[in-house]
Design an enzyme around this catalytic site. Sequence first.
Site, PDB file in Angstrom:
ATOM      1  N   TYR A   1       0.891  -1.248  -0.259  1.00 45.55           N
ATOM      2  CA  TYR A   1      -0.080  -0.076   0.005  1.00 45.55           C
ATOM      3  C   TYR A   1       0.921   1.227  -0.192  1.00 45.55           C
ATOM      4  CZ  TYR A   1      -3.342   3.508   1.834  1.00 45.55           C
ATOM      5  OH  TYR A   1      -4.090   4.617   1.977  1.00 45.55           O
TER       6      TYR A   1
ATOM      7  N   ASP B   1      -2.175  -1.205  -4.209  1.00 47.93           N
ATOM      8  CA  ASP B   1      -2.670   0.285  -4.380  1.00 47.93           C
ATOM      9  C   ASP B   1      -1.201   1.104  -4.501  1.00 47.93           C
ATOM     10  OD1 ASP B   1      -3.491   2.895  -4.571  1.00 47.93           O
ATOM     11  OD2 ASP B   1      -4.599   2.765  -2.612  1.00 47.93           O
TER      12      ASP B   1
ATOM     13  N   HIS C   1     -12.434   1.859  -3.814  1.00 43.02           N
ATOM     14  CA  HIS C   1     -11.732   0.962  -4.773  1.00 43.02           C
ATOM     15  C   HIS C   1     -12.405  -0.169  -5.219  1.00 43.02           C
ATOM     16  CE1 HIS C   1      -7.637   3.026  -4.117  1.00 43.02           C
ATOM     17  NE2 HIS C   1      -8.361   3.468  -3.194  1.00 43.02           N
TER      18      HIS C   1
END
Length: 535
Positions: free
Chosen positions: A140, A179, A283
């Site tokens: 992340y 991400d 998302h």
Amino acid sequence: MRILTWNINGLATTLQYYPWSQTKSYKTLLDTLDADIICLQETKIQRSKMTRDMARVPGYDGYFSFAKTKHGYSGVAVYVKQPLVPKWTEEGITGKGQKIHDDPELVSFLQSLSTDPSALDAEGRCIIMDFSAFILFNVYFPNDAGEARRDYKMDYHHTVRKRIDDYLKQGRQVILVGDINAVHEEIDHCDPKKSLKEHRITNFKDLPHRRWVDEIITPKGPLVDLCRAYHPDRKGLYTCWNMKLNCRPANFGTRIDYVLASEGLKPWFKYADILPDIMGSDHCPAYADLHDELPQQGCLADHMKPNTVETSAILASNFDEFSDKQKKLSSWFSAKASTSKQTAAAAITTGSPAISLSPSAPAVTATTVTATSTSSITVAAGKQSPIQPVIPEANLTGKRPSSPASSSSSSTATKRKKSATPTLSDFFTRTESPSRGEQQEEWENDPQTIQQQIEAFEAIAVPPEEKEKSRQHWSTLFKPKPVPCCTVHKEPCKEQKVSKKGPNQGRHFYVCSRPMGPQDDPSGDYRCNFFQWKH
């Protein structure tokens, strides 16, 4: 086999969304995603807040990394479908404390960064796993939160690239999912012109994090962008939307979630895509499917079978609070304790010798707890009340019991004191003199006085129609102003609040209630530019 990545934006809140809200089951959630390796980002949980059904999902092994500096922030997790198991796992991106921490080249690289390496690992942003056939990075990446975090963000990006390059030099294959918080091409952005204007740039890739993505993806870099490999010209391939502006219905978003794989693994992959219909976050998941078997390569499961498995400190089943060795609550209430309770109950009703409820508790003697005598039994409505155990006050306090005579005299003194104490009504007793009462009666019966009172009341009385008119006037003054309508669609607007720090933080404003979409859309079905402050 399927590898899936999803920024879940809070693992504890995901079950509030359909269809998992019907079962409230993490197993249903994982089974619906239908993947063998499920990589989650932004779990926003801390270990002390985890529940057993979240940590120990039947059929899956859960691996977790938590933010150490800020609770309920960041965090990543990987659920691996059984019987698949990684050879080893690593928490963090710097390798500190792991088997490679003594690599002089890596140590020198980390020392050259402007950010303290320990700070890079403090936010729970990375889990690395060795699945024998490849090294998996679930990351992340930090977002672009302005100048204050830009050095941190780019140091993190560069460290990820360093670790990937090191494994590639060793001849290992690598898969990076997560991400990345960076848009690669203009096709991955719903409004690239607006992005250029906001960042004051003329070249879309002229941002540090965008250049980093461009340099790690082929043809410039070693990793293949699998979703673009199977959908090179597909527009609207977005994985993230601004939920405050209601951009998802119009698919007005960006693509910042990726599945990237080294080129040596390309023959194993057969398809990749996104799942925009999966709700529960701002998302959506992205995934890539691998062949179970290749003619000349054999079975993928054989390539992923480890010869040894190291104990993982981030595996939830190894946490003390979720371990199989943890004692159940019922084990603390043994048969011995239950027997002691029964013995204590018998002593209370029969006056048996001393007993003990637990090894550490003081003994309770028969002289301390005795039953009431039959003379104290009361009879009411023809039924006899059961005998109740009585605990004398003197034995509990340790004081010498008082004699009957002293108790009687004390009671009499108390009654005397109470009788001498004035009651509350005594302070409000009103006595009037006879002369005052006679004078009041004379005034009330005087015709002249009565007429004067009637004339005074009529002088100040307000007609009913005037009262209603006044009421309507005041209600108009305090009635909230109506919600304005936008100038294009003539529809009631939506009220929003400024959350960004600044002089307008906390102020309310009105915008068009339609979902955000492209401004140049000829249909005009998307949000117009109406804006008005709420006064």
